[in-house]
Scaffold this active site. Sequence first.
Site, PDB file in Angstrom:
ATOM      1  N   ILE A 147      -3.107 -18.939 -52.785  1.00 54.60           N
ATOM      2  CA  ILE A 147      -2.856 -17.517 -52.484  1.00 54.60           C
ATOM      3  C   ILE A 147      -1.917 -16.921 -53.527  1.00 54.60           C
ATOM      4  O   ILE A 147      -1.527 -15.772 -53.419  1.00 54.60           O
ATOM      5  CB  ILE A 147      -2.249 -17.332 -51.071  1.00 54.60           C
ATOM      6  CG1 ILE A 147      -1.040 -18.253 -50.869  1.00 54.60           C
ATOM      7  CG2 ILE A 147      -3.309 -17.593 -50.009  1.00 54.60           C
ATOM      8  CD1 ILE A 147      -0.284 -18.005 -49.580  1.00 54.60           C
TER       9      ILE A 147
ATOM     10  N   TYR B 221       7.090 -30.319 -40.355  1.00 59.05           N
ATOM     11  CA  TYR B 221       6.212 -30.882 -41.391  1.00 59.05           C
ATOM     12  C   TYR B 221       5.610 -32.204 -40.913  1.00 59.05           C
ATOM     13  O   TYR B 221       4.392 -32.401 -40.935  1.00 59.05           O
ATOM     14  CB  TYR B 221       7.043 -31.085 -42.666  1.00 59.05           C
ATOM     15  CG  TYR B 221       6.324 -31.713 -43.838  1.00 59.05           C
ATOM     16  CD1 TYR B 221       5.188 -31.130 -44.388  1.00 59.05           C
ATOM     17  CD2 TYR B 221       6.819 -32.884 -44.432  1.00 59.05           C
ATOM     18  CE1 TYR B 221       4.555 -31.695 -45.490  1.00 59.05           C
ATOM     19  CE2 TYR B 221       6.203 -33.445 -45.535  1.00 59.05           C
ATOM     20  CZ  TYR B 221       5.059 -32.857 -46.052  1.00 59.05           C
ATOM     21  OH  TYR B 221       4.439 -33.411 -47.147  1.00 59.05           O
TER      22      TYR B 221
HETATM   23  N1  LIG Z   1       4.601 -33.519 -53.485  1.00 58.80           N
HETATM   24  C1  LIG Z   1       4.908 -34.535 -52.718  1.00 58.80           C
HETATM   25  O1  LIG Z   1       5.892 -35.262 -52.958  1.00 58.80           O
HETATM   26  C2  LIG Z   1       4.062 -34.850 -51.528  1.00 58.80           C
HETATM   27  C3  LIG Z   1       3.040 -34.018 -51.140  1.00 58.80           C
HETATM   28  N2  LIG Z   1       2.293 -34.322 -50.028  1.00 58.80           N
HETATM   29  C4  LIG Z   1       1.252 -33.414 -49.585  1.00 58.80           C
HETATM   30  O2  LIG Z   1       0.391 -33.091 -50.664  1.00 58.80           O
HETATM   31  C5  LIG Z   1      -0.033 -31.739 -50.559  1.00 58.80           C
HETATM   32  C6  LIG Z   1       0.254 -31.003 -51.861  1.00 58.80           C
HETATM   33  O3  LIG Z   1       1.639 -31.091 -52.086  1.00 58.80           O
HETATM   34  P1  LIG Z   1       2.370 -30.201 -53.182  1.00 58.80           P
HETATM   35  O4  LIG Z   1       1.443 -29.812 -54.248  1.00 58.80           O
HETATM   36  O5  LIG Z   1       3.604 -30.934 -53.512  1.00 58.80           O
HETATM   37  O6  LIG Z   1       2.770 -28.932 -52.295  1.00 58.80           O
HETATM   38  P2  LIG Z   1       3.401 -27.546 -52.823  1.00 58.80           P
HETATM   39  O7  LIG Z   1       4.348 -27.074 -51.779  1.00 58.80           O
HETATM   40  O8  LIG Z   1       3.881 -27.686 -54.202  1.00 58.80           O
HETATM   41  O9  LIG Z   1       2.110 -26.605 -52.843  1.00 58.80           O
HETATM   42  C7  LIG Z   1       1.497 -26.146 -51.667  1.00 58.80           C
HETATM   43  C8  LIG Z   1       0.635 -24.962 -51.999  1.00 58.80           C
HETATM   44  O10 LIG Z   1       0.099 -24.438 -50.782  1.00 58.80           O
HETATM   45  C9  LIG Z   1      -0.055 -23.055 -50.964  1.00 58.80           C
HETATM   46  N3  LIG Z   1      -0.200 -22.332 -49.697  1.00 58.80           N
HETATM   47  C10 LIG Z   1       0.769 -21.951 -48.835  1.00 58.80           C
HETATM   48  N4  LIG Z   1       0.225 -21.203 -47.842  1.00 58.80           N
HETATM   49  C11 LIG Z   1      -1.099 -21.129 -48.076  1.00 58.80           C
HETATM   50  C12 LIG Z   1      -2.188 -20.490 -47.436  1.00 58.80           C
HETATM   51  N5  LIG Z   1      -2.014 -19.751 -46.327  1.00 58.80           N
HETATM   52  N6  LIG Z   1      -3.429 -20.616 -47.965  1.00 58.80           N
HETATM   53  C13 LIG Z   1      -3.617 -21.338 -49.097  1.00 58.80           C
HETATM   54  N7  LIG Z   1      -2.623 -21.954 -49.761  1.00 58.80           N
HETATM   55  C14 LIG Z   1      -1.376 -21.844 -49.263  1.00 58.80           C
HETATM   56  C15 LIG Z   1       1.192 -22.635 -51.724  1.00 58.80           C
HETATM   57  O11 LIG Z   1       1.007 -21.393 -52.381  1.00 58.80           O
HETATM   58  C16 LIG Z   1       1.395 -23.801 -52.671  1.00 58.80           C
HETATM   59  O12 LIG Z   1       0.879 -23.547 -53.951  1.00 58.80           O
HETATM   60  C17 LIG Z   1       0.684 -31.149 -49.339  1.00 58.80           C
HETATM   61  O13 LIG Z   1      -0.194 -31.147 -48.243  1.00 58.80           O
HETATM   62  C18 LIG Z   1       1.822 -32.092 -49.110  1.00 58.80           C
HETATM   63  O14 LIG Z   1       2.159 -32.179 -47.746  1.00 58.80           O
HETATM   64  C19 LIG Z   1       2.535 -35.434 -49.265  1.00 58.80           C
HETATM   65  C20 LIG Z   1       3.557 -36.264 -49.608  1.00 58.80           C
HETATM   66  C21 LIG Z   1       4.346 -36.087 -50.790  1.00 58.80           C
HETATM   67  C1  LIG Z   2       7.512 -36.764 -49.203  1.00 58.34           C
HETATM   68  C2  LIG Z   2       6.985 -35.418 -48.948  1.00 58.34           C
HETATM   69  O1  LIG Z   2       6.118 -35.261 -48.135  1.00 58.34           O
HETATM   70  C3  LIG Z   2       7.531 -34.262 -49.692  1.00 58.34           C
HETATM   71  N1  LIG Z   2       7.818 -34.545 -51.055  1.00 58.34           N
HETATM   72  C4  LIG Z   2       8.804 -33.796 -49.019  1.00 58.34           C
HETATM   73  O2  LIG Z   2       9.865 -34.290 -49.413  1.00 58.34           O
HETATM   74  O3  LIG Z   2       8.711 -32.975 -48.080  1.00 58.34           O
END
Ligand SMILES: NC(=O)C1=CN([C@@H]2O[C@H](COP(=O)(O)OP(=O)(O)OC[C@H]3O[C@@H](n4cnc5c(N)ncnc54)[C@H](O)[C@@H]3O)[C@@H](O)[C@H]2O)C=CC1
Ligand SMILES: CC(=O)[C@H](N)C(=O)O
Length: 374
Positions: free
Chosen positions: A90, A196
Amino acid sequence: MPLIRSVSKAARHLLLKPPCGCEPLFHAVRNISDIPRQVTSSDVTYHSVSFSETDHPKVLITGGLGQLGVGLATLLRKKFGKKNVILSDIRMPPNNVYHSGPFIYADILDYKNLREIVVNNRITWLVHYSALLSAVGEANVTLARDVNITGLHNILDICAEHRVRLFVPSTIGAFGPTSPRNPTPDLCIQRPRTIYGVSKVHAELMGEYYHHKYGLDFRCLRYPGIISADSQPGGGTTDYAVQIFHDAVKTGKFVCNLKADTRLPMMFIDDCLRATLEVMEAPAETLSMRTYNINAMSFTPEDLVQEVQKHLPDLHIIYDVDPIRQAIADSWPMNFDDSNARKDWGWKHEYELPELIQTMLNFIGANSRLTHAN
Ligand SMILES: NC(=O)C1=CN([C@@H]2O[C@H](COP(=O)(O)OP(=O)(O)OC[C@H]3O[C@@H](n4cnc5c(N)ncnc54)[C@H](O)[C@@H]3O)[C@@H](O)[C@H]2O)C=CC1
Ligand SMILES: CC(=O)[C@H](N)C(=O)O
Protein backbone atom coordinates in the site's frame (compact mmCIF):
# COMPACT_ATOMS: atom_id res chain seq x y z
CA MET A 1 -32.54 -43.99 -2.61
CA PRO A 2 -31.94 -41.22 -5.18
CA LEU A 3 -33.24 -38.73 -2.61
CA ILE A 4 -30.77 -39.95 0.03
CA ARG A 5 -27.95 -39.78 -2.52
CA SER A 6 -28.73 -36.19 -3.47
CA VAL A 7 -29.10 -35.13 0.18
CA SER A 8 -25.71 -36.58 1.06
CA LYS A 9 -24.23 -34.96 -2.07
CA ALA A 10 -25.62 -31.59 -0.94
CA ALA A 11 -24.25 -32.11 2.57
CA ARG A 12 -20.81 -32.94 1.15
CA HIS A 13 -21.05 -29.85 -1.04
CA LEU A 14 -21.79 -27.69 2.02
CA LEU A 15 -19.05 -29.32 4.07
CA LEU A 16 -16.42 -28.57 1.47
CA LYS A 17 -17.63 -25.09 0.64
CA PRO A 18 -15.29 -22.38 1.93
CA PRO A 19 -16.93 -19.62 4.01
CA CYS A 20 -16.21 -17.09 1.26
CA GLY A 21 -19.25 -18.51 -0.61
CA CYS A 22 -17.08 -19.67 -3.47
CA GLU A 23 -17.20 -22.93 -5.38
CA PRO A 24 -16.54 -26.21 -3.54
CA LEU A 25 -13.01 -27.52 -3.62
CA PHE A 26 -13.41 -31.12 -4.69
CA HIS A 27 -10.47 -30.67 -7.04
CA ALA A 28 -8.27 -29.12 -4.40
CA VAL A 29 -9.05 -31.88 -1.93
CA ARG A 30 -8.47 -34.59 -4.47
CA ASN A 31 -5.32 -32.97 -5.87
CA ILE A 32 -3.72 -32.00 -2.59
CA SER A 33 -0.36 -33.51 -3.52
CA ASP A 34 -0.18 -31.87 -6.97
CA ILE A 35 2.64 -29.31 -7.36
CA PRO A 36 1.85 -26.61 -8.33
CA ARG A 37 -1.66 -27.03 -9.65
CA GLN A 38 -1.57 -25.69 -13.20
CA VAL A 39 -4.07 -26.57 -15.89
CA THR A 40 -6.83 -29.12 -15.40
CA SER A 41 -9.99 -29.57 -17.39
CA SER A 42 -11.91 -27.41 -14.91
CA ASP A 43 -9.58 -24.46 -15.52
CA VAL A 44 -10.02 -24.48 -19.24
CA THR A 45 -13.57 -23.16 -19.03
CA TYR A 46 -12.57 -19.85 -17.48
CA HIS A 47 -8.80 -19.58 -17.80
CA SER A 48 -8.02 -20.93 -21.26
CA VAL A 49 -4.27 -20.71 -20.65
CA SER A 50 -1.69 -22.49 -22.75
CA PHE A 51 0.80 -24.89 -21.14
CA SER A 52 3.82 -22.85 -22.19
CA GLU A 53 2.45 -19.88 -20.25
CA THR A 54 2.19 -21.89 -17.06
CA ASP A 55 5.63 -23.49 -16.83
CA HIS A 56 6.41 -21.28 -13.87
CA PRO A 57 4.24 -20.30 -10.94
CA LYS A 58 2.72 -16.82 -11.14
CA VAL A 59 3.55 -15.25 -7.80
CA LEU A 60 1.98 -12.39 -5.85
CA ILE A 61 3.84 -11.00 -2.82
CA THR A 62 1.72 -8.91 -0.43
CA GLY A 63 3.40 -6.36 1.87
CA GLY A 64 6.31 -6.57 -0.53
CA LEU A 65 7.97 -3.24 0.28
CA GLY A 66 9.00 -4.24 3.80
CA GLN A 67 12.29 -5.73 4.95
CA LEU A 68 11.85 -9.05 3.13
CA GLY A 69 9.63 -8.60 0.05
CA VAL A 70 12.00 -6.96 -2.43
CA GLY A 71 14.73 -9.55 -1.74
CA LEU A 72 12.26 -12.38 -2.23
CA ALA A 73 11.00 -10.87 -5.49
CA THR A 74 14.60 -10.66 -6.75
CA LEU A 75 15.23 -14.31 -5.89
CA LEU A 76 11.96 -15.55 -7.41
CA ARG A 77 12.34 -13.42 -10.55
CA LYS A 78 15.77 -14.94 -11.19
CA LYS A 79 14.16 -18.37 -11.10
CA PHE A 80 10.71 -17.81 -12.62
CA GLY A 81 11.18 -14.72 -14.79
CA LYS A 82 10.57 -11.05 -14.08
CA LYS A 83 6.97 -10.87 -15.23
CA ASN A 84 5.93 -13.91 -13.21
CA VAL A 85 6.53 -12.26 -9.83
CA ILE A 86 4.35 -9.31 -8.80
CA LEU A 87 5.27 -7.21 -5.80
CA SER A 88 2.43 -5.42 -4.04
CA ASP A 89 1.97 -3.08 -1.09
CA ILE A 90 0.00 0.00 0.00
CA ARG A 91 3.11 2.19 -0.02
CA MET A 92 4.79 4.08 -2.87
CA PRO A 93 7.56 1.93 -4.37
CA PRO A 94 10.98 3.56 -4.64
CA ASN A 95 12.23 4.14 -8.19
CA ASN A 96 14.61 1.19 -8.33
CA VAL A 97 11.92 -1.23 -7.12
CA TYR A 98 9.29 0.17 -9.48
CA HIS A 99 11.59 -0.30 -12.45
CA SER A 100 12.82 -3.76 -11.42
CA GLY A 101 9.60 -5.66 -12.24
CA PRO A 102 5.81 -5.64 -11.89
CA PHE A 103 4.43 -3.69 -8.92
CA ILE A 104 0.77 -3.26 -8.03
CA TYR A 105 -1.17 -1.50 -5.27
CA ALA A 106 -2.90 -4.09 -3.07
CA ASP A 107 -4.52 -3.42 0.28
CA ILE A 108 -5.12 -6.81 1.90
CA LEU A 109 -8.12 -5.36 3.72
CA ASP A 110 -9.84 -4.78 0.37
CA TYR A 111 -11.16 -8.26 -0.40
CA LYS A 112 -12.68 -7.43 -3.79
CA ASN A 113 -9.56 -5.69 -5.12
CA LEU A 114 -7.34 -8.49 -3.92
CA ARG A 115 -9.55 -11.11 -5.55
CA GLU A 116 -9.47 -9.13 -8.79
CA ILE A 117 -5.67 -9.01 -8.73
CA VAL A 118 -5.41 -12.76 -8.15
CA VAL A 119 -7.90 -13.55 -10.92
CA ASN A 120 -6.68 -11.03 -13.49
CA ASN A 121 -3.07 -12.11 -13.08
CA ARG A 122 -3.86 -15.82 -12.77
CA ILE A 123 -1.83 -16.06 -9.57
CA THR A 124 -0.80 -19.62 -8.58
CA TRP A 125 1.45 -18.83 -5.58
CA LEU A 126 0.84 -16.11 -2.99
CA VAL A 127 3.46 -15.06 -0.44
CA HIS A 128 1.64 -13.14 2.27
CA TYR A 129 4.15 -10.75 3.85
CA SER A 130 1.81 -7.91 4.96
CA ALA A 131 1.83 -7.57 8.73
CA LEU A 132 2.47 -5.25 11.64
CA LEU A 133 5.47 -6.60 13.55
CA SER A 134 5.85 -7.05 17.32
CA ALA A 135 6.80 -3.56 18.53
CA VAL A 136 4.60 -1.54 16.15
CA GLY A 137 1.77 -4.02 16.77
CA GLU A 138 1.86 -3.33 20.52
CA ALA A 139 1.74 0.40 19.75
CA ASN A 140 -1.38 -0.03 17.56
CA VAL A 141 -3.31 -3.13 18.56
CA THR A 142 -6.46 -2.30 16.55
CA LEU A 143 -4.56 -1.86 13.31
CA ALA A 144 -2.46 -4.96 14.01
CA ARG A 145 -5.63 -6.96 14.59
CA ASP A 146 -7.12 -5.69 11.33
CA VAL A 147 -4.06 -6.23 9.15
CA ASN A 148 -2.75 -9.44 10.74
CA ILE A 149 -6.08 -11.19 11.35
CA THR A 150 -8.80 -9.72 9.10
CA GLY A 151 -6.31 -9.35 6.25
CA LEU A 152 -5.25 -12.96 6.66
CA HIS A 153 -8.89 -14.11 6.43
CA ASN A 154 -9.20 -12.36 3.05
CA ILE A 155 -6.03 -14.05 1.84
CA LEU A 156 -7.13 -17.50 3.03
CA ASP A 157 -10.53 -17.27 1.34
CA ILE A 158 -9.14 -16.02 -1.96
CA CYS A 159 -6.40 -18.65 -2.03
CA ALA A 160 -8.83 -21.44 -1.15
CA GLU A 161 -11.30 -20.28 -3.79
CA HIS A 162 -8.72 -20.02 -6.56
CA ARG A 163 -6.55 -22.94 -5.45
CA VAL A 164 -3.51 -20.75 -4.95
CA ARG A 165 -0.53 -22.18 -3.04
CA LEU A 166 -0.17 -19.93 0.01
CA PHE A 167 2.92 -19.09 2.06
CA VAL A 168 2.41 -17.22 5.33
CA PRO A 169 5.44 -16.56 7.53
CA SER A 170 5.11 -17.06 11.24
CA THR A 171 7.74 -16.12 13.78
CA ILE A 172 9.60 -16.92 16.99
CA GLY A 173 7.04 -14.43 18.38
CA ALA A 174 4.32 -17.09 18.05
CA PHE A 175 5.66 -18.54 21.31
CA GLY A 176 5.36 -17.09 24.80
CA PRO A 177 6.74 -17.29 28.32
CA THR A 178 5.15 -20.68 29.01
CA SER A 179 6.70 -22.28 25.91
CA PRO A 180 9.97 -24.20 26.35
CA ARG A 181 12.54 -21.55 25.39
CA ASN A 182 15.84 -23.34 24.92
CA PRO A 183 15.26 -24.94 22.52
CA THR A 184 11.67 -24.36 21.34
CA PRO A 185 10.28 -27.31 19.37
CA ASP A 186 7.68 -27.12 16.58
CA LEU A 187 4.88 -28.47 18.72
CA CYS A 188 4.55 -27.10 22.24
CA ILE A 189 2.49 -24.63 24.28
CA GLN A 190 1.93 -21.38 22.38
CA ARG A 191 0.60 -18.59 24.57
CA PRO A 192 2.23 -15.41 23.18
CA ARG A 193 1.68 -12.11 25.00
CA THR A 194 1.71 -9.76 21.98
CA ILE A 195 -1.01 -9.09 19.41
CA TYR A 196 1.62 -9.96 16.80
CA GLY A 197 2.20 -13.38 18.35
CA VAL A 198 -1.50 -14.03 18.85
CA SER A 199 -2.21 -13.14 15.22
CA LYS A 200 0.58 -15.43 14.00
CA VAL A 201 -0.66 -18.42 16.04
CA HIS A 202 -4.07 -17.66 14.56
CA ALA A 203 -2.54 -17.67 11.06
CA GLU A 204 -0.81 -21.02 11.68
CA LEU A 205 -4.02 -22.61 12.95
CA MET A 206 -6.31 -21.12 10.31
CA GLY A 207 -3.94 -22.10 7.49
CA GLU A 208 -3.72 -25.67 8.75
CA TYR A 209 -7.49 -25.79 9.24
CA TYR A 210 -8.10 -24.61 5.66
CA HIS A 211 -5.58 -27.19 4.49
CA HIS A 212 -7.43 -30.04 6.21
CA LYS A 213 -10.94 -28.80 5.49
CA TYR A 214 -10.68 -27.34 1.98
CA GLY A 215 -7.40 -28.70 0.67
CA LEU A 216 -5.69 -25.29 0.68
CA ASP A 217 -1.98 -25.78 -0.08
CA PHE A 218 -0.84 -23.81 2.97
CA ARG A 219 2.86 -23.61 3.86
CA CYS A 220 4.32 -21.73 6.81
CA LEU A 221 7.77 -21.17 8.28
CA ARG A 222 8.42 -19.64 11.66
CA TYR A 223 11.23 -17.18 10.93
CA PRO A 224 13.76 -16.07 13.56
CA GLY A 225 14.84 -12.38 13.63
CA ILE A 226 16.01 -11.59 10.09
CA ILE A 227 19.15 -9.57 9.41
CA SER A 228 19.49 -7.73 6.10
CA ALA A 229 21.89 -5.12 4.72
CA ASP A 230 19.93 -3.41 1.96
CA SER A 231 16.46 -3.22 3.57
CA GLN A 232 15.29 -1.76 6.84
CA PRO A 233 13.29 -3.70 9.45
CA GLY A 234 9.68 -2.62 9.99
CA GLY A 235 9.38 -2.22 13.78
CA GLY A 236 10.21 -5.47 15.52
CA THR A 237 11.99 -6.58 18.68
CA THR A 238 14.96 -8.03 16.79
CA ASP A 239 15.60 -4.80 14.82
CA TYR A 240 18.64 -3.94 16.97
CA ALA A 241 20.61 -6.69 15.21
CA VAL A 242 20.25 -4.81 11.91
CA GLN A 243 20.64 -1.25 13.21
CA ILE A 244 23.92 -1.99 14.96
CA PHE A 245 25.68 -2.50 11.61
CA HIS A 246 24.48 0.80 10.15
CA ASP A 247 25.37 2.78 13.27
CA ALA A 248 28.71 1.01 13.69
CA VAL A 249 29.77 1.98 10.16
CA LYS A 250 28.27 5.48 10.14
CA THR A 251 28.84 6.80 13.67
CA GLY A 252 30.95 4.24 15.53
CA LYS A 253 28.34 4.31 18.32
CA PHE A 254 25.26 2.17 18.96
CA VAL A 255 22.47 2.50 21.52
CA CYS A 256 21.04 -0.97 22.15
CA ASN A 257 17.43 -1.21 23.35
CA LEU A 258 17.76 -4.77 24.68
CA LYS A 259 19.82 -5.99 27.64
CA ALA A 260 23.29 -7.31 26.82
CA ASP A 261 22.38 -10.92 27.67
CA THR A 262 19.09 -11.22 25.73
CA ARG A 263 19.44 -14.34 23.61
CA LEU A 264 17.28 -14.67 20.47
CA PRO A 265 17.32 -16.88 17.34
CA MET A 266 18.50 -14.99 14.22
CA MET A 267 19.13 -15.60 10.50
CA PHE A 268 20.68 -13.82 7.53
CA ILE A 269 18.12 -12.76 4.93
CA ASP A 270 19.57 -14.89 2.10
CA ASP A 271 19.01 -18.05 4.15
CA CYS A 272 15.47 -16.95 5.05
CA LEU A 273 14.46 -16.25 1.45
CA ARG A 274 16.04 -19.47 0.17
CA ALA A 275 14.14 -21.43 2.86
CA THR A 276 10.93 -19.79 1.67
CA LEU A 277 11.53 -20.81 -1.93
CA GLU A 278 12.57 -24.33 -0.88
CA VAL A 279 9.49 -24.99 1.22
CA MET A 280 7.26 -23.62 -1.55
CA GLU A 281 8.87 -26.00 -4.04
CA ALA A 282 8.93 -29.01 -1.73
CA PRO A 283 6.74 -31.89 -2.95
CA ALA A 284 3.65 -32.04 -0.73
CA GLU A 285 4.40 -35.62 0.33
CA THR A 286 7.68 -34.52 1.99
CA LEU A 287 5.84 -32.12 4.30
CA SER A 288 4.82 -34.02 7.42
CA MET A 289 3.64 -30.71 8.85
CA ARG A 290 2.46 -27.41 7.39
CA THR A 291 4.21 -25.10 9.89
CA TYR A 292 7.95 -25.48 10.55
CA ASN A 293 10.53 -23.73 12.73
CA ILE A 294 13.66 -22.72 10.83
CA ASN A 295 16.85 -21.51 12.47
CA ALA A 296 20.45 -20.56 11.79
CA MET A 297 22.07 -19.07 14.91
CA SER A 298 21.28 -17.68 18.31
CA PHE A 299 23.11 -14.80 20.01
CA THR A 300 22.89 -11.96 22.54
CA PRO A 301 23.67 -8.27 21.89
CA GLU A 302 26.89 -8.85 23.83
CA ASP A 303 27.94 -11.71 21.51
CA LEU A 304 27.13 -9.59 18.46
CA VAL A 305 29.03 -6.57 19.74
CA GLN A 306 32.13 -8.67 20.46
CA GLU A 307 32.08 -10.07 16.93
CA VAL A 308 31.53 -6.66 15.30
CA GLN A 309 34.34 -5.19 17.41
CA LYS A 310 36.73 -7.69 15.81
CA HIS A 311 36.25 -5.57 12.64
CA LEU A 312 35.52 -2.19 14.21
CA PRO A 313 37.37 -2.16 17.55
CA ASP A 314 36.35 1.44 18.36
CA LEU A 315 32.64 0.66 18.32
CA HIS A 316 31.08 2.15 21.46
CA ILE A 317 27.91 0.60 22.92
CA ILE A 318 25.37 2.12 25.28
CA TYR A 319 22.56 -0.02 26.71
CA ASP A 320 19.34 1.97 27.01
CA VAL A 321 16.72 -0.72 27.51
CA ASP A 322 13.21 -0.26 26.11
CA PRO A 323 10.96 -2.03 28.66
CA ILE A 324 8.32 -2.98 26.05
CA ARG A 325 10.78 -4.60 23.65
CA GLN A 326 12.67 -6.22 26.54
CA ALA A 327 9.47 -7.81 27.92
CA ILE A 328 8.68 -9.17 24.45
CA ALA A 329 12.20 -10.56 23.97
CA ASP A 330 12.15 -12.16 27.44
CA SER A 331 9.04 -14.13 26.45
CA TRP A 332 10.46 -15.43 23.15
CA PRO A 333 12.54 -18.52 22.36
CA MET A 334 16.29 -18.28 23.01
CA ASN A 335 16.99 -21.11 20.61
CA PHE A 336 14.87 -22.75 17.95
CA ASP A 337 14.65 -26.49 17.26
CA ASP A 338 14.28 -26.82 13.48
CA SER A 339 15.10 -30.52 13.18
CA ASN A 340 11.80 -31.32 11.42
CA ALA A 341 12.52 -28.85 8.60
CA ARG A 342 16.02 -30.34 8.22
CA LYS A 343 14.64 -33.89 8.15
CA ASP A 344 11.56 -33.38 5.96
CA TRP A 345 12.66 -31.06 3.16
CA GLY A 346 16.40 -30.74 3.71
CA TRP A 347 16.60 -27.29 5.29
CA LYS A 348 20.19 -26.18 5.91
CA HIS A 349 21.38 -22.67 6.75
CA GLU A 350 24.57 -21.31 5.16
CA TYR A 351 25.40 -18.21 7.19
CA GLU A 352 26.91 -18.44 10.67
CA LEU A 353 27.61 -15.30 12.71
CA PRO A 354 31.14 -14.55 11.33
CA GLU A 355 30.00 -14.76 7.66
CA LEU A 356 26.92 -12.72 8.44
CA ILE A 357 29.01 -9.96 10.03
CA GLN A 358 31.50 -9.91 7.18
CA THR A 359 28.71 -9.70 4.60
CA MET A 360 26.83 -6.95 6.44
CA LEU A 361 29.92 -4.80 6.97
CA ASN A 362 31.11 -5.25 3.40
CA PHE A 363 27.75 -4.16 2.01
CA ILE A 364 27.10 -1.25 4.36
CA GLY A 365 30.73 -0.11 4.22
CA ALA A 366 30.76 -0.10 0.42
CA ASN A 367 27.45 1.76 0.32
CA SER A 368 28.60 4.37 2.76
CA ARG A 369 31.88 4.92 0.83
CA LEU A 370 29.80 5.36 -2.33
CA THR A 371 27.56 7.93 -0.65
CA HIS A 372 30.60 9.87 0.57
CA ALA A 373 32.19 9.78 -2.87
CA ASN A 374 28.99 11.16 -4.41
N1 LIG B 1 11.67 -9.37 9.42
C1 LIG B 1 11.70 -10.28 10.36
O1 LIG B 1 12.63 -10.34 11.18
C2 LIG B 1 10.61 -11.30 10.44
C3 LIG B 1 9.50 -11.21 9.64
N2 LIG B 1 8.50 -12.15 9.75
C4 LIG B 1 7.30 -12.03 8.95
O2 LIG B 1 7.64 -11.86 7.58
C5 LIG B 1 6.71 -10.97 6.96
C6 LIG B 1 7.47 -9.85 6.27
O3 LIG B 1 8.22 -9.19 7.25
P1 LIG B 1 8.91 -7.78 6.98
O4 LIG B 1 9.18 -7.59 5.56
O5 LIG B 1 10.01 -7.70 7.96
O6 LIG B 1 7.74 -6.80 7.47
P2 LIG B 1 7.71 -5.20 7.31
O7 LIG B 1 7.03 -4.66 8.52
O8 LIG B 1 9.03 -4.68 6.95
O9 LIG B 1 6.75 -5.03 6.04
C7 LIG B 1 5.37 -5.29 6.10
C8 LIG B 1 4.70 -4.63 4.93
O10 LIG B 1 3.29 -4.81 5.06
C9 LIG B 1 2.68 -3.68 4.48
N3 LIG B 1 1.28 -3.53 4.89
C10 LIG B 1 0.80 -3.00 6.04
N4 LIG B 1 -0.55 -2.93 5.98
C11 LIG B 1 -0.92 -3.44 4.78
C12 LIG B 1 -2.16 -3.62 4.12
N5 LIG B 1 -3.32 -3.25 4.69
N6 LIG B 1 -2.17 -4.16 2.88
C13 LIG B 1 -1.01 -4.52 2.28
N7 LIG B 1 0.20 -4.36 2.85
C14 LIG B 1 0.24 -3.81 4.09
C15 LIG B 1 3.54 -2.51 4.93
O11 LIG B 1 3.36 -1.38 4.09
C16 LIG B 1 4.94 -3.10 4.86
O12 LIG B 1 5.60 -2.77 3.67
C17 LIG B 1 5.75 -10.50 8.06
O13 LIG B 1 4.56 -11.24 7.98
C18 LIG B 1 6.49 -10.80 9.32
O14 LIG B 1 5.61 -11.11 10.38
C19 LIG B 1 8.56 -13.18 10.66
C20 LIG B 1 9.63 -13.27 11.48
C21 LIG B 1 10.77 -12.40 11.40
C1 LIG C 1 11.11 -11.91 14.95
C2 LIG C 1 10.03 -11.12 14.33
O1 LIG C 1 8.99 -11.65 14.07
C3 LIG C 1 10.24 -9.69 14.05
N1 LIG C 1 11.55 -9.38 13.58
C4 LIG C 1 9.98 -8.89 15.31
O2 LIG C 1 10.95 -8.67 16.05
O3 LIG C 1 8.81 -8.53 15.55
